[in-house]
Scaffold this motif. Sequence first.
Motif, PDB file in Angstrom:
ATOM      1  N   TRP A  61       0.843  -1.378   0.046  1.00  0.00           N
ATOM      2  CA  TRP A  61       0.020   0.102  -0.102  1.00  0.00           C
ATOM      3  C   TRP A  61       0.838   1.255   0.071  1.00  0.00           C
ATOM      4  CZ3 TRP A  61      -4.534  -1.546  -1.310  1.00  0.00           C
ATOM      5  CH2 TRP A  61      -4.793  -2.967  -0.879  1.00  0.00           C
ATOM      6  N   ASP A  62       0.227   2.293  -0.670  1.00  0.00           N
ATOM      7  CA  ASP A  62       0.790   3.623  -0.470  1.00  0.00           C
ATOM      8  C   ASP A  62       0.491   4.437   0.657  1.00  0.00           C
ATOM      9  OD1 ASP A  62       1.858   6.122  -1.066  1.00  0.00           O
ATOM     10  OD2 ASP A  62       0.546   6.403  -2.899  1.00  0.00           O
ATOM     11  N   THR A  63       1.198   3.821   1.758  1.00  0.00           N
ATOM     12  CA  THR A  63       0.753   4.494   2.887  1.00  0.00           C
ATOM     13  C   THR A  63       2.111   4.634   3.871  1.00  0.00           C
ATOM     14  OG1 THR A  63       0.519   2.441   3.782  1.00  0.00           O
ATOM     15  CG2 THR A  63      -1.731   3.356   3.435  1.00  0.00           C
ATOM     16  N   CYS A  73      -0.317  -3.511  -4.388  1.00  0.00           N
ATOM     17  CA  CYS A  73      -1.640  -3.341  -4.746  1.00  0.00           C
ATOM     18  C   CYS A  73      -1.981  -1.835  -5.371  1.00  0.00           C
ATOM     19  CB  CYS A  73      -2.570  -3.418  -3.611  1.00  0.00           C
ATOM     20  SG  CYS A  73      -2.586  -5.151  -2.963  1.00  0.00           S
ATOM     21  N   ASP A  74      -1.648  -0.995  -4.737  1.00  0.00           N
ATOM     22  CA  ASP A  74      -1.424   0.454  -5.106  1.00  0.00           C
ATOM     23  C   ASP A  74      -0.432   0.430  -5.817  1.00  0.00           C
ATOM     24  OD1 ASP A  74      -3.461   1.256  -3.585  1.00  0.00           O
ATOM     25  OD2 ASP A  74      -2.637   2.115  -1.746  1.00  0.00           O
ATOM     26  N   ASN A  75      -0.216   1.802  -6.645  1.00  0.00           N
ATOM     27  CA  ASN A  75       0.847   2.082  -7.579  1.00  0.00           C
ATOM     28  C   ASN A  75       2.124   1.692  -6.979  1.00  0.00           C
ATOM     29  OD1 ASN A  75       2.919   4.376  -8.440  1.00  0.00           O
ATOM     30  ND2 ASN A  75       1.836   3.590 -10.162  1.00  0.00           N
ATOM     31  N   TRP A  76       2.795   0.720  -7.661  1.00  0.00           N
ATOM     32  CA  TRP A  76       3.978   0.232  -7.188  1.00  0.00           C
ATOM     33  C   TRP A  76       5.204   1.079  -6.831  1.00  0.00           C
ATOM     34  CZ3 TRP A  76       9.082  -0.329  -9.271  1.00  0.00           C
ATOM     35  CH2 TRP A  76       9.400   0.188 -10.595  1.00  0.00           C
ATOM     36  N   ARG A  97       5.092   4.298  -5.902  1.00  0.00           N
ATOM     37  CA  ARG A  97       4.767   4.932  -4.770  1.00  0.00           C
ATOM     38  C   ARG A  97       4.709   4.166  -3.650  1.00  0.00           C
ATOM     39  NH1 ARG A  97       1.942  10.550  -6.278  1.00  0.00           N
ATOM     40  NH2 ARG A  97       2.355  10.754  -8.284  1.00  0.00           N
TER      41      ARG A  97
END
Lengths: 532, 307
Positions: B83-85, B120-123, B125
């Motif tokens: 995740w982009d977190t 899952c999110d943009n890799w 990032r």
Amino acid sequence: MLKRLSLKNLRRIIAAVYLALFTFIFIDFSENFSSGFINGLLYLQFTPSLLKFLKVGGLIATGFIVVLLLTLLFGRAYCSFLCPLGILQDIMARLRAKRPRYKYLKPRNIVRYAILTIVVVLTIAGSLFMLYLLDPYSIAGRIFSDFVRPAYYGVNNFFVMILGFFNSYAFHHVDFKPIPWQGMAITGAVVAVIGFMAWKWGRLYCNSICPVGAFLSLISRYSLFRLKIDEKSCIACNRCVRDCKAGCISLKDKSIDFSRCVACYNCMDSCREGSISYQLAFGRKSSDVPVETDPTRRSFVTTFAGMLIGLAAMGWADKLFAQRRIRNRGVNQGPQVSAAGSKPNRRSAPITPPGSYNHDDYRNTCTACHLCVTACPSHVLQPSFNELGIFSMLQPHMDFRSGFCNYECTKCSEVCPTGAIRLLDLETKKRTQIGKVVFHRGNCIVRVDRTECGACSEHCPTKAVQMVPWQGLLIPEVNPEICIGCGACEHACPTEPYKAIYVNGNPVHQVAKMHESIGNRPKESELDDFPF
Amino acid sequence: MKRRDFLKKGLGAGLMAGALLKVGGVGSVAKGSPAASDSAFDLVAVMGGEPVPMFDKAIAAMGGLGRFVKKGQSVLVKPNIGWDTAPELGGNTNPRLVAHIVKQCLRVGAKEVYVFDNTCDNWSRCYANSGIEDAVKGAGGKVVPANTENYFKPVSIPNGKRLKEAKVHELVLSCDVFINVPILKHHSSTKVTISMKNLMGIVWDRRYWHKNDLHQCIADFVTWRKPDLNVVDAYRVITRNGPRGVSQADVVMKKSLLMSTDIVAADAAAAKIFGVEPCEVPHIKIAHEMGVGNMNLDELNIERIRM
């Protein structure tokens, strides 16, 4: 041997550097340039700047005023120094084996001003279709984003493959998401026409079709400084005429039609007598060549009418085919393991990116330059075919088959030069509801196959999709109020051909409610010993 | 002419660079299988410390990292970078822990240490904003892309019930040692995500798993390849709204770390720390029943360390 840098060579250097940078921002996939750099580079692009000025205003949108002032001083320097399509045409002309020899061309004023009028009227009436079909900046953008970018990806992937043989992961492979072929076909046709014209007649496009060229010509007629031929020293050797790609030098009366001059300064370099130079005009009207009728302009008009009819026909035909494709999809897929995903969905409205505020505004401001398509790291922004309407063809929409909108990203709104996607700060973006989630239970794996899935809920950044107990399993439950329409659920949903969860676009974007679980402090653990 | 020259020079430079890389290092063909067993403990659980010291205690109890990583071997460290977190949200494995493991692998003589995840999110990032990319690079590891299908090679899973084949990242196939470093989190559909679920990040087509009995596929895949070591980051634990988390309010500071060569045992213990019974998590139960590992913690020799 030191020579003073001629204006022509200065123009060539600036144009080459500018085009190289321009190309790179339209094909780059690694966010190599900051959004600020991209904004700066595109600051002087006429059409986007003008649109942004009308739409958003502000300092960042004053580039077109600079261009207007520049034109008022020195003529259409924009066309030779900064117009990416102009520079591309110059390159095209240079690809000829033999050096091109141009002739004086008659002005095609009726054609160019008629097109300009149509474009302006349609733009004011609310359709940008003609403008973005003909606008040189946008055409160049599409050339790079739609044609050069895939080639660049291909070259990159080839080198990545080679490096892979040496166990190097220094660069990475990148997938190209296919663009609707209809859009490619239009851009391809436009490129072919302009390319041919440039090959044959130099800057004929700029002086007979281009709305920006036509608009700037209205000003360059009254430029303060104009290129003029000194009648006394001129020996009528014809060199300048031969090198003038705008075809605007007439030796008959030793005049330059400055409304058509693109300020390339070829003539100054070719003149051995030094007879051509900038002269103060003092408001004296340049001797305009009288308007003559021209047989070719009729054919131009027919060509364009034909193109429009062709487009409409293509749109109709594709709609027909698309329907048939969808109808066939469920049947021709071979043995279907599961019935999940067999029921058609109807999206009530398309989805436009956060920052576009509402669909009408977006359609009336986007020139389909495809900079956002290039810049979007998730590749969710894709050129549309008829999702936004056939006369919005090529304007990007959110294509959740390609990807989904990354929650922490505002890239498209940072780079959009026209104001179609306006700058959003991250917190606002995270609350911007571009659409609302719809759960289609009849397509869901959990409901149909009775096995766990939950891909939708897993990907949802706001938890507008939650998994709730259902017959010993967990099934999605949606809360559209906190949904922002990012499409993560729709993209992740594994059912084919129809998704069990999808997003209906909001024609007017709204503000999503906040999830109740918001806080910036983690809890302390209640575990004080191992539970095993 | 100039264009041609440019092309020639460019190509030449490219080939030179390639040749230099070849000198730099070619992946070893011969594979040494990592040492297994020989530790007194089936599972090591640590609680109450920071991630890095907890890892050091745990690996010492396991008999040292040298048991798993031999000189000259290539190592794959697989965290969760889904995740982009930011790290505080607990969506991804703790970057300091990942970097520390990379560093320790290199210290005991690993030739190369690779880190990737099929995010899952943009890799790009995810890699950047999780803090893992910088941390791993700083530790001397290599952060590797897994963003397109090209990096994944087909394998067959003979013992799988629903999952018979999958496309697996090429580094899983080529690396000598595979260290799995998941983070313990709530998961909206599989209840928890730990070591076995983390392996969904080394395959390409996850949609197939979701379509064909997710829990069974997760268990099936482990029959193909078990990681040589599992290190479960249970320091910051998302206890609701997982696996991505909405805000820090979803996080509970469990300040724990689990380590085991038995992926099922590691997941069983982590599930307990999370607060669910292992048998309530279908893929843990299925994997246990398929004989992949042991979820009955009372049958295991567990070292418990309080810090």
